[in-house]
Design a protein around this motif. Structure first.
Motif, PDB file in Angstrom:
ATOM      1  N   MET A 171     -31.048 -70.270  47.584  1.00 27.41           N
ATOM      2  CA  MET A 171     -30.119 -69.189  47.307  1.00 27.41           C
ATOM      3  C   MET A 171     -30.394 -68.551  45.944  1.00 27.41           C
ATOM      4  SD  MET A 171     -28.380 -68.870  49.966  1.00 27.41           S
ATOM      5  CE  MET A 171     -27.103 -67.762  49.393  1.00 27.41           C
ATOM      6  N   LYS A 172     -30.940 -69.320  45.021  1.00 28.14           N
ATOM      7  CA  LYS A 172     -31.257 -68.776  43.704  1.00 28.14           C
ATOM      8  C   LYS A 172     -32.293 -67.675  43.815  1.00 28.14           C
ATOM      9  CE  LYS A 172     -32.785 -70.194  39.099  1.00 28.14           C
ATOM     10  NZ  LYS A 172     -33.253 -71.327  38.263  1.00 28.14           N
ATOM     11  N   LYS A 173     -33.316 -67.902  44.635  1.00 23.55           N
ATOM     12  CA  LYS A 173     -34.341 -66.887  44.832  1.00 23.55           C
ATOM     13  C   LYS A 173     -33.752 -65.632  45.465  1.00 23.55           C
ATOM     14  CE  LYS A 173     -38.372 -68.215  46.291  1.00 23.55           C
ATOM     15  NZ  LYS A 173     -39.480 -68.676  47.168  1.00 23.55           N
ATOM     16  N   LEU A 174     -32.813 -65.812  46.391  1.00 25.62           N
ATOM     17  CA  LEU A 174     -32.179 -64.673  47.051  1.00 25.62           C
ATOM     18  C   LEU A 174     -31.429 -63.817  46.034  1.00 25.62           C
ATOM     19  CD1 LEU A 174     -31.303 -63.227  49.692  1.00 25.62           C
ATOM     20  CD2 LEU A 174     -29.356 -64.785  49.764  1.00 25.62           C
ATOM     21  N   VAL A 175     -30.634 -64.449  45.175  1.00 21.40           N
ATOM     22  CA  VAL A 175     -29.846 -63.707  44.182  1.00 21.40           C
ATOM     23  C   VAL A 175     -30.762 -63.023  43.175  1.00 21.40           C
ATOM     24  CG1 VAL A 175     -28.152 -63.932  42.341  1.00 21.40           C
ATOM     25  CG2 VAL A 175     -27.860 -65.225  44.456  1.00 21.40           C
ATOM     26  N   LEU A 176     -31.755 -63.742  42.682  1.00 26.82           N
ATOM     27  CA  LEU A 176     -32.667 -63.167  41.690  1.00 26.82           C
ATOM     28  C   LEU A 176     -33.448 -61.995  42.266  1.00 26.82           C
ATOM     29  CD1 LEU A 176     -34.058 -66.361  39.912  1.00 26.82           C
ATOM     30  CD2 LEU A 176     -32.372 -64.738  39.055  1.00 26.82           C
ATOM     31  N   SER A 177     -33.910 -62.122  43.504  1.00 25.24           N
ATOM     32  CA  SER A 177     -34.666 -61.033  44.119  1.00 25.24           C
ATOM     33  C   SER A 177     -33.785 -59.803  44.328  1.00 25.24           C
ATOM     34  CB  SER A 177     -35.263 -61.496  45.449  1.00 25.24           C
ATOM     35  OG  SER A 177     -34.245 -61.846  46.379  1.00 25.24           O
ATOM     36  N   LEU A 178     -32.519 -60.021  44.715  1.00 22.76           N
ATOM     37  CA  LEU A 178     -31.607 -58.892  44.902  1.00 22.76           C
ATOM     38  C   LEU A 178     -31.341 -58.188  43.574  1.00 22.76           C
ATOM     39  CD1 LEU A 178     -29.693 -57.197  46.599  1.00 22.76           C
ATOM     40  CD2 LEU A 178     -27.938 -58.946  46.262  1.00 22.76           C
ATOM     41  N   VAL A 179     -31.083 -58.958  42.515  1.00 23.72           N
ATOM     42  CA  VAL A 179     -30.851 -58.363  41.193  1.00 23.72           C
ATOM     43  C   VAL A 179     -32.077 -57.590  40.733  1.00 23.72           C
ATOM     44  CG1 VAL A 179     -30.439 -58.893  38.764  1.00 23.72           C
ATOM     45  CG2 VAL A 179     -29.137 -60.080  40.528  1.00 23.72           C
ATOM     46  N   PHE A 180     -33.267 -58.174  40.948  1.00 15.39           N
ATOM     47  CA  PHE A 180     -34.504 -57.508  40.525  1.00 15.39           C
ATOM     48  C   PHE A 180     -34.709 -56.197  41.280  1.00 15.39           C
ATOM     49  CE2 PHE A 180     -39.047 -56.770  41.283  1.00 15.39           C
ATOM     50  CZ  PHE A 180     -39.487 -56.599  39.981  1.00 15.39           C
ATOM     51  N   VAL A 181     -34.507 -56.216  42.598  1.00 23.10           N
ATOM     52  CA  VAL A 181     -34.703 -55.003  43.395  1.00 23.10           C
ATOM     53  C   VAL A 181     -33.723 -53.918  42.987  1.00 23.10           C
ATOM     54  CG1 VAL A 181     -34.450 -54.057  45.727  1.00 23.10           C
ATOM     55  CG2 VAL A 181     -35.761 -56.133  45.378  1.00 23.10           C
ATOM     56  N   MET A 182     -32.444 -54.270  42.829  1.00 22.73           N
ATOM     57  CA  MET A 182     -31.448 -53.272  42.448  1.00 22.73           C
ATOM     58  C   MET A 182     -31.718 -52.726  41.056  1.00 22.73           C
ATOM     59  SD  MET A 182     -29.580 -52.890  45.056  1.00 22.73           S
ATOM     60  CE  MET A 182     -28.319 -51.870  44.313  1.00 22.73           C
ATOM     61  N   PHE A 183     -32.047 -53.596  40.128  1.00 22.80           N
ATOM     62  CA  PHE A 183     -32.341 -53.149  38.768  1.00 22.80           C
ATOM     63  C   PHE A 183     -33.557 -52.239  38.742  1.00 22.80           C
ATOM     64  CE2 PHE A 183     -34.423 -53.713  34.636  1.00 22.80           C
ATOM     65  CZ  PHE A 183     -33.380 -53.397  33.780  1.00 22.80           C
ATOM     66  N   THR A 184     -34.623 -52.643  39.432  1.00 28.25           N
ATOM     67  CA  THR A 184     -35.839 -51.826  39.475  1.00 28.25           C
ATOM     68  C   THR A 184     -35.581 -50.480  40.141  1.00 28.25           C
ATOM     69  OG1 THR A 184     -37.175 -53.841  39.600  1.00 28.25           O
ATOM     70  CG2 THR A 184     -38.236 -51.775  40.231  1.00 28.25           C
ATOM     71  N   ALA A 185     -34.847 -50.496  41.247  1.00 27.67           N
ATOM     72  CA  ALA A 185     -34.574 -49.251  41.967  1.00 27.67           C
ATOM     73  C   ALA A 185     -33.762 -48.291  41.112  1.00 27.67           C
ATOM     74  CB  ALA A 185     -33.835 -49.558  43.268  1.00 27.67           C
ATOM     75  N   ILE A 186     -32.724 -48.798  40.454  1.00 28.52           N
ATOM     76  CA  ILE A 186     -31.871 -47.926  39.644  1.00 28.52           C
ATOM     77  C   ILE A 186     -32.635 -47.360  38.452  1.00 28.52           C
ATOM     78  CG2 ILE A 186     -29.831 -47.906  38.153  1.00 28.52           C
ATOM     79  CD1 ILE A 186     -28.563 -49.917  40.072  1.00 28.52           C
ATOM     80  N   ILE A 187     -33.355 -48.224  37.738  1.00 27.39           N
ATOM     81  CA  ILE A 187     -34.098 -47.763  36.568  1.00 27.39           C
ATOM     82  C   ILE A 187     -35.208 -46.794  36.974  1.00 27.39           C
ATOM     83  CG2 ILE A 187     -35.571 -48.476  34.662  1.00 27.39           C
ATOM     84  CD1 ILE A 187     -32.643 -49.149  34.266  1.00 27.39           C
ATOM     85  N   PHE A 188     -35.999 -47.171  37.966  1.00 25.74           N
ATOM     86  CA  PHE A 188     -37.147 -46.343  38.357  1.00 25.74           C
ATOM     87  C   PHE A 188     -36.688 -45.000  38.924  1.00 25.74           C
ATOM     88  CE2 PHE A 188     -40.065 -44.980  41.757  1.00 25.74           C
ATOM     89  CZ  PHE A 188     -41.207 -44.758  40.999  1.00 25.74           C
ATOM     90  N   LEU A 189     -35.755 -45.032  39.877  1.00 26.76           N
ATOM     91  CA  LEU A 189     -35.304 -43.785  40.477  1.00 26.76           C
ATOM     92  C   LEU A 189     -34.552 -42.933  39.467  1.00 26.76           C
ATOM     93  CD1 LEU A 189     -34.090 -44.964  43.995  1.00 26.76           C
ATOM     94  CD2 LEU A 189     -36.070 -43.562  43.493  1.00 26.76           C
ATOM     95  N   GLY A 190     -33.691 -43.559  38.665  1.00 26.63           N
ATOM     96  CA  GLY A 190     -32.940 -42.791  37.666  1.00 26.63           C
ATOM     97  C   GLY A 190     -33.856 -42.107  36.675  1.00 26.63           C
ATOM     98  N   TRP A 191     -34.832 -42.851  36.167  1.00 27.21           N
ATOM     99  CA  TRP A 191     -35.776 -42.261  35.193  1.00 27.21           C
ATOM    100  C   TRP A 191     -36.615 -41.166  35.833  1.00 27.21           C
ATOM    101  CZ3 TRP A 191     -41.171 -42.341  35.257  1.00 27.21           C
ATOM    102  CH2 TRP A 191     -41.792 -41.861  34.092  1.00 27.21           C
ATOM    103  N   SER A 192     -37.105 -41.400  37.043  1.00 30.44           N
ATOM    104  CA  SER A 192     -37.960 -40.413  37.715  1.00 30.44           C
ATOM    105  C   SER A 192     -37.187 -39.127  38.006  1.00 30.44           C
ATOM    106  CB  SER A 192     -38.512 -40.996  39.021  1.00 30.44           C
ATOM    107  OG  SER A 192     -39.264 -42.149  38.776  1.00 30.44           O
ATOM    108  N   LEU A 193     -35.985 -39.246  38.564  1.00 35.11           N
ATOM    109  CA  LEU A 193     -35.211 -38.055  38.896  1.00 35.11           C
ATOM    110  C   LEU A 193     -34.719 -37.336  37.646  1.00 35.11           C
ATOM    111  CD1 LEU A 193     -33.172 -39.431  41.932  1.00 35.11           C
ATOM    112  CD2 LEU A 193     -35.199 -37.993  41.978  1.00 35.11           C
TER     113      LEU A 193
END
Length: 421
Positions: free
Chosen positions: A1-23
């Motif tokens: 479950m630790k891997k699941l939570v960490l992967s979700l946090v990483f994906v959401m953080f990356t998506a928000i930062i990358f998309l926000g900066w790009s747009l």
């Protein structure tokens, strides 16, 4: 479950930062390009007017005439009353037109160096704010769709593994107890899959044990029951006291044998439930071995050769470890001719208990079978017992993540080793 939570946090953080900066970069570039294209003509007009007015005397009259004939307002502001940030002052003082935008209006400003004034041309908004609002709405929609895309990409392998887990559970529930989930190192739910496989293995083992116990009960109880029936019939047919006493003794022996068998069955059935409730602690293996050897050494004139070596500590449950040692020693004592040898080998990552005897040994084709409950050697009719010793050893070893191995001893008999990691 630790891997699941960490992967979700990483994906959401990356998506928000990358998309926000790009747009955000895309919108700023678009806005700058739009501003440059829209006001380039006004910049040229204001620059030309400022150059012309800077060379004539009555600039205020020109401004008043402009106000009467043009929609755009033209004003003159003293340079001292036109504050600017330091980063804009240098370019502005060198003759670059400056476009300023507020909530009420847009102005194009140019310096008149000789008069120390600023020529200000006010321009009515031309729908640029509405265009920017539409673009912002579009980019916001793209942002949320991008987040959904990232989450969908992250969810796909998770859904795939959950479907596999669901399929495994259905197959297992339908009676296919050998079904296991192939665990992947990249799976988000590898812990759940491993727990499912361990649970499935336990259930399969319990079912197999129940079958073995059922077969053993039907087999091993049949003989004493038949003898009991024969003894009762014989007892009812004779009136001689000496024969009655003999038959009663035989009946008592058969009943005692049945009680021992039932006790063995109950003890074996309780092992799994008992192990779940206990905690493993560090155990002084040498001290435990001394206690076990002392209880059986010299029985039937058979000696146990045992010498402690250094400090040996095993993390486990002391009572079950003692049961494991006692079963190994009892099994060796039962088949040994003269003596038994016990050793403890300590490696860099393991501790191995080795019990050897000088008996007849165990044939290769019988070794794996003897680890199952109610399985005995080829001369089982000559030795007492129910064939549960090594089965109990195997079960306790598995609980302690240990491996059991049967081989031929240099003494001529059997060599049973249990390796603890």
């Amino acid at each position: 479950m630790k891997k699941l939570v960490l992967s979700l946090v990483f994906v959401m953080f990356t998506a928000i930062i990358f998309l926000g900066w790009s747009l955000d970069t895309l919108f700023n570039n678009y806005q700058e390009q739009q501003t440059t294209d829209e006001f380039s003509a006004y910049r040229k007009i204001v620059a030309s007017l400022a150059t012309t007015l800077d060379s004539i005397d009555d600039t205020q009259a020109f401004v008043s005439t402009w106000q009467q004939t043009n929609q755009q307002q033209l004003n003159l502001i003293p340079l001292a009353e036109f504050p600017l940030p330091e980063e804009l002052k240098q370019d502005f003082s060198q003759g670059m037109s400056l476009v300023l935008e507020s909530a009420e209006r847009i102005t194009v400003n140019h310096i008149m160096a000789s008069k120390q004034q600023v020529l200000v041309l006010a321009i009515a908004p031309q729908g640029s704010q509405q265009d920017n609002l539409s673009l912002q709405m579009l980019l916001t929609t793209v942002f949320y769709l991008g987040i959904l895309l990232f989450v969908g990409i992250w969810l796909y392998p998770l859904i795939k593994r959950l479907r596999l887990l669901n399929r495994a559970a259905k197959n297992f529930g339908s009676g296919d107890f050998g079904w296991r989930i192939p665990v992947s190192g990249t799976s988000y739910v590898a812990d759940i899959e491993n727990e499912f496989n361990r649970m499935a293995q336990k259930i399969e083992t319990l079912i197999q044990d129940n079958k073995l116990l059922g077969n053993a009960v039907s087999h091993d109880l049949r003989t004493p029951l038949a003898r009991l029936r024969f003894g009762i019939e014989a007892l009812s047919e004779t009136s001689k006291p000496e024969k009655q006493h003999k038959y009663i003794q035989h009946l008592s022996q058969d009943i005692a044998e049945m009680e021992r068998l039932v006790e063995v069955l109950l003890n074996y059935a309780r092992l799994e439930q008992s192990m779940i409730k206990v905690d493993k602690v560090p155990v002084d293996f040498n001290q435990l071995m001394d206690q076990c050897v002392y209880g059986i050494d010299g029985v039937d004139g058979k000696q146990i050769k045992w010498q402690p070596m250094g400090e040996i500590t095993i993390v486990g449950e002391q009572n079950f470890l003692a049961m494991l040692i006692n079963n190994l020693l009892s099994n060796a004592q039962q088949y040994a001719s003269q003596f038994i040898q016990v050793r403890i080998l300590k490696g860099p990552h393991y501790i191995e208990l080795v019990v050897e005897d000088d008996g007849p040994g165990i044939p290769k084709d019988k070794r794996l079978a003897l680890l199952q409950p109610f399985t005995r050697g080829h001369n089982n009719s000559q030795k007492p017992g129910f064939g549960m010793g090594l089965a109990i050893v195997t079960r306790i070893a598995a609980w302690h993540d240990a491996q059991i191995n049967i081989a031929e001893s240099a003494l001529g008999g059997a060599k049973v080793s249990v390796r603890f990691k």
